[in-house]
Scaffold this active site. Sequence first.
Site, mmCIF file in Angstrom:
data_model
loop_
_atom_site.group_PDB
_atom_site.id
_atom_site.type_symbol
_atom_site.label_atom_id
_atom_site.label_comp_id
_atom_site.label_asym_id
_atom_site.label_seq_id
_atom_site.Cartn_x
_atom_site.Cartn_y
_atom_site.Cartn_z
ATOM 1 N N GLY A 218 36.753 19.001 19.222
ATOM 2 C CA GLY A 218 35.434 18.418 18.946
ATOM 3 C C GLY A 218 34.946 17.567 20.112
ATOM 4 O O GLY A 218 33.776 17.630 20.509
ATOM 5 N N LYS B 115 31.524 32.551 16.971
ATOM 6 C CA LYS B 115 32.854 32.852 17.507
ATOM 7 C C LYS B 115 33.919 32.521 16.479
ATOM 8 O O LYS B 115 34.217 31.362 16.214
ATOM 9 C CB LYS B 115 33.153 32.078 18.791
ATOM 10 C CG LYS B 115 34.362 32.699 19.496
ATOM 11 C CD LYS B 115 35.124 31.765 20.402
ATOM 12 C CE LYS B 115 36.072 30.842 19.705
ATOM 13 N NZ LYS B 115 37.219 31.494 19.025
ATOM 14 N N CYS C 5 41.017 20.844 5.852
ATOM 15 C CA CYS C 5 40.636 19.607 6.538
ATOM 16 C C CYS C 5 40.635 18.426 5.571
ATOM 17 O O CYS C 5 40.850 17.297 5.981
ATOM 18 C CB CYS C 5 39.291 19.768 7.216
ATOM 19 S SG CYS C 5 38.042 20.457 6.140
ATOM 20 N N GLU D 88 32.575 19.215 12.386
ATOM 21 C CA GLU D 88 33.365 18.979 11.174
ATOM 22 C C GLU D 88 34.819 19.036 11.609
ATOM 23 O O GLU D 88 35.315 20.100 11.969
ATOM 24 C CB GLU D 88 33.023 20.050 10.123
ATOM 25 C CG GLU D 88 33.357 19.611 8.716
ATOM 26 C CD GLU D 88 34.731 20.060 8.279
ATOM 27 O OE1 GLU D 88 35.691 19.270 8.478
ATOM 28 O OE2 GLU D 88 34.848 21.167 7.744
ATOM 29 N N GLU E 87 47.147 14.189 11.480
ATOM 30 C CA GLU E 87 46.890 15.368 10.648
ATOM 31 C C GLU E 87 47.996 16.404 10.912
ATOM 32 O O GLU E 87 48.194 16.839 12.042
ATOM 33 C CB GLU E 87 45.522 15.971 11.007
ATOM 34 C CG GLU E 87 45.197 17.182 10.163
ATOM 35 C CD GLU E 87 43.768 17.697 10.401
ATOM 36 O OE1 GLU E 87 43.429 18.023 11.548
ATOM 37 O OE2 GLU E 87 43.007 17.767 9.421
HETATM 38 P P1 NAI Z 1 41.110 24.336 17.357
HETATM 39 O O1 NAI Z 1 40.229 23.168 17.165
HETATM 40 O O2 NAI Z 1 41.708 24.557 18.722
HETATM 41 O O3 NAI Z 1 40.333 25.693 16.957
HETATM 42 C C1 NAI Z 1 39.162 25.780 16.187
HETATM 43 C C2 NAI Z 1 38.155 26.693 16.869
HETATM 44 O O4 NAI Z 1 37.790 26.133 18.126
HETATM 45 C C3 NAI Z 1 38.675 28.098 17.188
HETATM 46 O O5 NAI Z 1 37.649 29.038 17.032
HETATM 47 C C4 NAI Z 1 39.053 27.990 18.655
HETATM 48 O O6 NAI Z 1 39.037 29.230 19.320
HETATM 49 C C5 NAI Z 1 37.963 27.079 19.158
HETATM 50 N N1 NAI Z 1 38.294 26.358 20.396
HETATM 51 C C6 NAI Z 1 39.504 25.921 20.830
HETATM 52 N N2 NAI Z 1 39.390 25.323 22.035
HETATM 53 C C7 NAI Z 1 38.082 25.368 22.374
HETATM 54 C C8 NAI Z 1 37.332 24.904 23.493
HETATM 55 N N3 NAI Z 1 37.926 24.281 24.522
HETATM 56 N N4 NAI Z 1 35.997 25.110 23.506
HETATM 57 C C9 NAI Z 1 35.382 25.733 22.482
HETATM 58 N N5 NAI Z 1 36.040 26.208 21.405
HETATM 59 C C10 NAI Z 1 37.375 26.017 21.337
HETATM 60 O O7 NAI Z 1 42.256 24.247 16.290
HETATM 61 P P2 NAI Z 1 43.716 24.892 16.368
HETATM 62 O O8 NAI Z 1 44.294 24.749 17.740
HETATM 63 O O9 NAI Z 1 43.653 26.238 15.803
HETATM 64 O O10 NAI Z 1 44.506 23.931 15.379
HETATM 65 C C11 NAI Z 1 44.960 22.665 15.840
HETATM 66 C C12 NAI Z 1 44.811 21.608 14.792
HETATM 67 O O11 NAI Z 1 43.425 21.411 14.566
HETATM 68 C C13 NAI Z 1 45.367 21.937 13.429
HETATM 69 O O12 NAI Z 1 46.727 21.666 13.346
HETATM 70 C C14 NAI Z 1 44.541 21.027 12.565
HETATM 71 O O13 NAI Z 1 45.085 19.722 12.609
HETATM 72 C C15 NAI Z 1 43.192 21.013 13.227
HETATM 73 N N6 NAI Z 1 42.247 21.947 12.589
HETATM 74 C C16 NAI Z 1 41.303 21.451 11.738
HETATM 75 C C17 NAI Z 1 40.456 22.298 11.073
HETATM 76 C C18 NAI Z 1 39.431 21.800 10.124
HETATM 77 O O14 NAI Z 1 39.045 22.524 9.211
HETATM 78 N N7 NAI Z 1 38.899 20.610 10.316
HETATM 79 C C19 NAI Z 1 40.545 23.752 11.213
HETATM 80 C C20 NAI Z 1 41.526 24.180 12.189
HETATM 81 C C21 NAI Z 1 42.351 23.287 12.829
#
Ligand code: NAI
Length: 497
Positions: free
Chosen positions: A249, A191, A300, A266, A400
């Site tokens: 996570g 996804k 990240c 991660e 972050e």
């Molecule tokens: P997010 O963690 O919500 O999104 C990442 C992935 O998880 C996307 O594919 C999203 O559709 C999916 N997702 C979201 N909610 C979910 C759920 N309840 N169950 C299963 N999958 C789910 O990150 P978002 O909202 O785009 O960004 C928020 C913050 O997260 C950023 O400001 C940053 O601090 C952090 N982040 C960290 C990343 C990394 O590489 N470690 C990458 C993206 C965001």
Amino acid sequence: MTVNITESAQSAFIQQQPIKMLIGGQWVESASGKTFDTINPSTGSVLAKVAEGDSEDINRAVAAARKAFESGPWPKLTPSQRGRLLWKLADLIEQHAEELAQLETLDNGKPIRYSRGGDVPLTADHFRYFAGWATKLEGDTIPVSIPNMLTYTLREPVGVVGQIIPWNFPLQMASWKLAPALACGNTVILKPAEQTPLTALRLGELICEAGFPEGVVNIIPGFGETAGAALAAHLDVDKIAFTGSTEVGRKILHASEGNLKKVTLELGGKSPNIIFPDADLKYAVRGAMNAIFFNQGQVCTAGSRLFVHASVYDQVVSGLTGAASKMKLGQGIDPATELGPLVSHEQLERVTSYIATGKREGAATTTGGERPGDELAQGYFMQPTVFDQVRDDMTIAREEIFGPVVVALPFEEIEEVAARANSSIYGLAAGVWTSDVKKVHKMAASLKAGVIWVNTYNQFDAAAPFGGYKQSGYGREMGHAVLDAYTQTKTVWVNLR
Ligand code: NAI
Ligand code: MG
């Protein structure tokens, strides 16, 4: 500014209305018929309509992946044949490199120089590296202390794997997830992030072209709260690999409890980047720039806490300030651009609000902190921002931000800086700049992080393990370390008496 988007990104792929999802080898619309828009963050305009997956689509994809895992041609392929498919996919990625680079830049906003020079070639390289592992998944023979027993282990795939990836490196994150899973013989439901579904779906077309059997890779674009949550909770999914926020996570972990599926995470970071006075300072300033402003700070591992020895603090901060203020902001697709927009309006608001909080809590910017106007006003741009007069307990020094915002913090002693660097819920990466070999190894040993970069930053290679300490996650990706995440060990006892 006029920007020429060459024909490749206007390919048949992006002209589809809507762009479909991949289930069991077929390109299909969503069960609900719903679509969502994916946006070009450089301009705020709609790039394409994409089929919006939800739980019904996830159910279908999981059924297709289960069938492919248990009974399709996939489990009968030899390791060598699996390796060849991965290698072929790498070839196809290279053949379509320019199209993929443009799609990545249009969808994510990142400067095209990085999509061309980094994202796409590193994606191909990742598949090549794991193509080699398919034939090297060896078990052990175990010298047990029981007479007449032959005891050996087999490394078998985990099964049906759900992979949920973020928007900051859409294509590379797809490769980090898919390549090891497939090398080990699993089947996958991927996804992509709702902000950046395009390159994963184009990759899906190349996966079909490479000849992977149907159902081995299924790709369901859609939102996290719906498609992502359905995948994470699905009782017939054996493992979830997730990259994204620490908050989500935790949700993934909760969702796994129904069938106790394996989970690797991660997650976020607030990585310290530490400059000692004996470092080559010109080089260190350039390294600090790269550490925080690469990919608009949406990394990240971003070196977002810059610790600088008090004796060189003013020199480093003024060097960084000067260089940051000269960065060329622009549309991602413009080859001159050094800093593109943030990925979404939501991310821009998040970063803007952190900058306001930093000022309210008493920190001061030495450069940046504003949105550029004029021709970039429609995009989600934020100037590269350096904060001075920061205390360790301020919000901007702890949380972050995931944007082009760095906090500079002076220090005096090596023990002091190690303790302050480690005083975080996160532990993903850390940087150390020094010419003193003793400091190198002292710091490498004392920093609580999964990756330590010395006199460099943001280095990644398919062969080098990567992952977090503390709340930055668990499990490792890349290198042979990731094979543990995509295989399970079976121990066989044979009585030879
Ligand atoms: P997010 O963690 O919500 O999104 C990442 C992935 O998880 C996307 O594919 C999203 O559709 C999916 N997702 C979201 N909610 C979910 C759920 N309840 N169950 C299963 N999958 C789910 O990150 P978002 O909202 O785009 O960004 C928020 C913050 O997260 C950023 O400001 C940053 O601090 C952090 N982040 C960290 C990343 C990394 O590489 N470690 C990458 C993206 C965001
Ligand atoms: Mg989210």
